[in-house]
Design an enzyme around this catalytic site. Structure first.
Site, PDB file in Angstrom:
ATOM      1  NE  ARG A  15     -18.500   2.373   0.747  1.00 33.75           N
ATOM      2  CZ  ARG A  15     -17.275   2.336  -0.264  1.00 33.75           C
ATOM      3  NH1 ARG A  15     -16.456   1.727   0.321  1.00 33.75           N
ATOM      4  NH2 ARG A  15     -16.941   4.231  -0.380  1.00 33.75           N
ATOM      5  CE  LYS A  74     -14.672   8.130   0.722  1.00 33.52           C
ATOM      6  NZ  LYS A  74     -13.943   7.371  -1.095  1.00 33.52           N
ATOM      7  CE1 TYR A  93     -10.806   1.441   2.176  1.00 35.57           C
ATOM      8  CE2 TYR A  93     -13.027   2.087   2.469  1.00 35.57           C
ATOM      9  CZ  TYR A  93     -12.286   0.797   2.692  1.00 35.57           C
ATOM     10  OH  TYR A  93     -12.085  -0.009   1.262  1.00 35.57           O
ATOM     11  CG  HIS A  95      -7.529   7.054  -0.038  1.00 39.35           C
ATOM     12  ND1 HIS A  95      -6.362   5.097  -0.650  1.00 39.35           N
ATOM     13  CD2 HIS A  95      -8.545   6.209   0.191  1.00 39.35           C
ATOM     14  CE1 HIS A  95      -7.280   4.565  -0.989  1.00 39.35           C
ATOM     15  NE2 HIS A  95      -8.158   4.820  -0.325  1.00 39.35           N
ATOM     16  CD  GLU A 117      -5.697   4.132   3.147  1.00 41.18           C
ATOM     17  OE1 GLU A 117      -7.375   4.494   3.082  1.00 41.18           O
ATOM     18  OE2 GLU A 117      -5.472   5.438   2.949  1.00 41.18           O
ATOM     19  CG  ASP A 269      -9.763   3.792  -7.886  1.00 43.07           C
ATOM     20  OD1 ASP A 269      -9.074   2.943  -8.222  1.00 43.07           O
ATOM     21  OD2 ASP A 269      -9.516   3.261  -6.587  1.00 43.07           O
TER      22      ASP A 269
HETATM   23  N1  LIG Z   1     -13.980   2.657  -9.323  1.00 46.82           N
HETATM   24  C1  LIG Z   1     -13.657   1.738  -8.572  1.00 46.82           C
HETATM   25  O1  LIG Z   1     -14.384   2.426  -7.439  1.00 46.82           O
HETATM   26  C2  LIG Z   1     -13.003   0.600  -7.551  1.00 46.82           C
HETATM   27  C3  LIG Z   1     -12.684   0.155  -6.724  1.00 46.82           C
HETATM   28  C4  LIG Z   1     -12.164  -0.709  -5.973  1.00 46.82           C
HETATM   29  C5  LIG Z   1     -10.831  -0.735  -7.428  1.00 46.82           C
HETATM   30  N2  LIG Z   1     -10.954   0.117  -7.997  1.00 46.82           N
HETATM   31  C6  LIG Z   1      -9.311  -0.024  -8.645  1.00 46.82           C
HETATM   32  O2  LIG Z   1      -9.481  -1.043  -9.283  1.00 46.82           O
HETATM   33  C7  LIG Z   1      -7.790  -1.888  -9.710  1.00 46.82           C
HETATM   34  C8  LIG Z   1      -7.402  -2.826  -9.755  1.00 46.82           C
HETATM   35  O3  LIG Z   1      -7.445  -3.201  -8.320  1.00 46.82           O
HETATM   36  P1  LIG Z   1      -7.586  -4.972  -7.544  1.00 46.82           P
HETATM   37  O4  LIG Z   1      -7.765  -4.933  -6.458  1.00 46.82           O
HETATM   38  O5  LIG Z   1      -7.868  -5.498  -8.648  1.00 46.82           O
HETATM   39  O6  LIG Z   1      -5.940  -4.897  -7.924  1.00 46.82           O
HETATM   40  P2  LIG Z   1      -4.826  -6.373  -8.091  1.00 46.82           P
HETATM   41  O7  LIG Z   1      -3.651  -5.739  -6.998  1.00 46.82           O
HETATM   42  O8  LIG Z   1      -5.322  -7.565  -7.063  1.00 46.82           O
HETATM   43  O9  LIG Z   1      -4.769  -6.225  -9.332  1.00 46.82           O
HETATM   44  C9  LIG Z   1      -4.801  -5.734 -10.741  1.00 46.82           C
HETATM   45  C10 LIG Z   1      -3.660  -6.671 -11.965  1.00 46.82           C
HETATM   46  O10 LIG Z   1      -3.840  -5.857 -12.575  1.00 46.82           O
HETATM   47  C11 LIG Z   1      -1.706  -6.897 -13.172  1.00 46.82           C
HETATM   48  N3  LIG Z   1      -1.471  -5.501 -13.990  1.00 46.82           N
HETATM   49  C12 LIG Z   1      -0.568  -4.308 -13.751  1.00 46.82           C
HETATM   50  N4  LIG Z   1       0.337  -3.461 -14.926  1.00 46.82           N
HETATM   51  C13 LIG Z   1      -0.529  -4.890 -15.977  1.00 46.82           C
HETATM   52  C14 LIG Z   1      -1.032  -4.713 -17.268  1.00 46.82           C
HETATM   53  N5  LIG Z   1       0.319  -3.813 -17.914  1.00 46.82           N
HETATM   54  N6  LIG Z   1      -1.762  -5.381 -17.727  1.00 46.82           N
HETATM   55  C15 LIG Z   1      -2.396  -6.419 -17.680  1.00 46.82           C
HETATM   56  N7  LIG Z   1      -2.278  -6.790 -16.111  1.00 46.82           N
HETATM   57  C16 LIG Z   1      -2.019  -5.591 -15.363  1.00 46.82           C
HETATM   58  C17 LIG Z   1      -1.628  -7.288 -12.154  1.00 46.82           C
HETATM   59  O11 LIG Z   1      -0.519  -8.404 -12.280  1.00 46.82           O
HETATM   60  C18 LIG Z   1      -2.371  -7.761 -11.101  1.00 46.82           C
HETATM   61  O12 LIG Z   1      -2.906  -8.788 -11.151  1.00 46.82           O
HETATM   62  C19 LIG Z   1      -7.202  -0.504  -9.018  1.00 46.82           C
HETATM   63  O13 LIG Z   1      -6.860   0.908  -9.882  1.00 46.82           O
HETATM   64  C20 LIG Z   1      -8.383   0.163  -8.022  1.00 46.82           C
HETATM   65  O14 LIG Z   1      -8.088   0.862  -6.745  1.00 46.82           O
HETATM   66  C21 LIG Z   1     -11.137   0.878  -8.108  1.00 46.82           C
END
Ligand SMILES: NC(=O)c1ccc[n+]([C@@H]2O[C@H](COP(=O)([O-])OP(=O)(O)OC[C@H]3O[C@@H](n4cnc5c(N)ncnc54)[C@H](O)[C@@H]3O)[C@@H](O)[C@H]2O)c1
Length: 369
Positions: A15, A74, A93, A95, A117, A269
């Protein structure tokens, strides 16, 4: 203001922090834009695209040494620490709550560091993280569908089925931004989709915006076990702000799944929500545990840099324009959300959670800016 764009040097990072479209907006507002040679190449923006809109292509040394405001994607890595300096505002970002060496380097250098973030609206939304969650969510369904193909080790099942053949079952744990975006892609492929959520209000909202096309279930250990056992594809998308992801899917639940089923742990992550997960990379994205393919790429948006770069810069540009236009002090005074993004100012930690994480003194932003 002179706004610089540095090239990304972390592995698998394609990116760039500003598109030519963004560079044009800034030059039209009277700013000077300098772009490190080759910075946009990974996102299909050659240097000539930036030059055409009035930006100047410069060397690595010049972009770091001459910018007032430096844009990155990053966090700086060790080889870049020596380039941090007083008088520079870095917007990227960061962190740093999880990165003590970088926190020290930022403090020692005298740089001002604003983290994408931690920019946060009054309603608690994270506008500079959301676009990457949208990308990761959409990609998760696509990656899952791909690894369900037999030659790739999957069950050999088409998620959409065909007339006369049942579609596949997709189970999404967590119905936030990632979960919603995974759901619309899986629905688009023709799969049957179940979302497990913990928030009833969020489920009511999902019911409305998805017009009842998904099954919404309260997330509990029992419900997760039952849903996962029947699933062809499980997508882990939970987030508990400020904490590691809970291990909601145990090793026994994985062993109970169909041979060749796929799990995509987007929450990797934050440590991942499957007990069997460990982080993988785009060059080696999957591994198999108990016959179940695990896709656990920690920087999923990095795999689709053209989309991710545009999505990220759409969200960051208004803040860049504000900082460049009136200076950081006036920009944060005018916008509480941006003020939350400021982590370090001239040797002071101005973000409480970062100070707490490293046992450092916290200085309120108003005292130093
Ligand atoms: N791997 C990657 O490249 C990447 C990229 C972007 C985001 N992410 C990760 O994805 C994850 C989700 O991000 P998001 O933006 O959707 O967050 P978000 O806060 O929008 O959504 C998270 C959801 O999880 C729900 N939740 C919490 N505990 C729960 C449980 N026990 N059972 C069911 N649902 C539950 C919450 O109520 C919420 O609606 C985060 O960990 C974020 O860091 C990873």
């Amino acid at each position: 203001m002179r706004v610089g764009v540095a090239a990304e040097i972390k592995p698998d990072e394609y990116r760039v922090a500003l598109t030519p479209a963004g560079a044009l907006e800034l030059t039209r507002q009277g700013h000077e834009v300098v772009v490190e040679a080759g910075a946009g190449e990974g996102s299909a923006f050659p240097d000539s695209d930036y030059e055409r809109v009035g930006a100047r292509i410069v060397s690595l040394d010049e972009v770091w040494a001459s910018s007032d405001l430096l844009l990155k994607v990053k966090e700086p890595i060790a080889s870049e620490y020596g380039r941090l300096r007083e008088g520079l505002t870095l917007f990227t970002y960061l962190h740093i709550a999880a990165d003590e060496p970088l926190t020290r380097a930022l403090l020692d250098s005298g740089v001002t560091a604003v983290a994408y973030e931690t920019v946060e609206t009054a309603r608690g939304a994270l506008p500079l993280l959301a676009p990457m969650s949208e990308v990761a969510g959409r990609l998760s369904a696509q990656a899952g569908a791909y690894f369900l193909e037999k030659p790739l080790g999957g069950r050999g099942l088409l998620l959409g089925g065909v007339p006369g053949v049942a579609p596949g079952q997709v189970v999404i744990i967590g119905g936030g931004i990632v979960g919603y975006n995974a759901a619309i892609m899986a629905l688009g492929l023709g799969a049957q989709v179940t979302i497990l959520e913990r928030s009833i209000d969020r489920m009511r909202h999902l019911e409305e915006i998805l017009s009842g096309r998904v099954t919404l279930l309260m997330s509990s250990t029992l419900e997760i076990a039952a849903s996962v056992a029947k699933a062809d594809l499980v997508i882990g998308a939970v987030l508990i702000p400020g904490a590691l992801a809970p291990k909601l899917v145990t090793r026994e639940m994985i062993a109970d799944m169909n041979e060749g089923a796929v799990v995509v742990d987007v929450a990797i992550d934050q440590g991942g929500c499957f007990e069997t997960s460990h982080a993988t990379t785009h060059s080696d994205p999957v591994f198999v545990v108990d016959g179940v393919t695990h896709y656990c790429v920690a920087n999923m948006p990095g795999g689709v840099p053209i989309t991710s770069t545009k999505a990220l810069t759409n969200a960051t540009l208004p803040y860049v324009e504000a900082i460049a236009g009136s200076g950081l002090r006036a920009a944060v005074a005018a916008d509480e959300s941006l003020a939350k993004g400021v982590n370090v100012v001239a040797g002071n930690v101005t973000y409480e959670a970062v100070a707490e994480a490293h046992g450092l003194d916290y200085t309120p932003l108003a005292e130093v800016l």
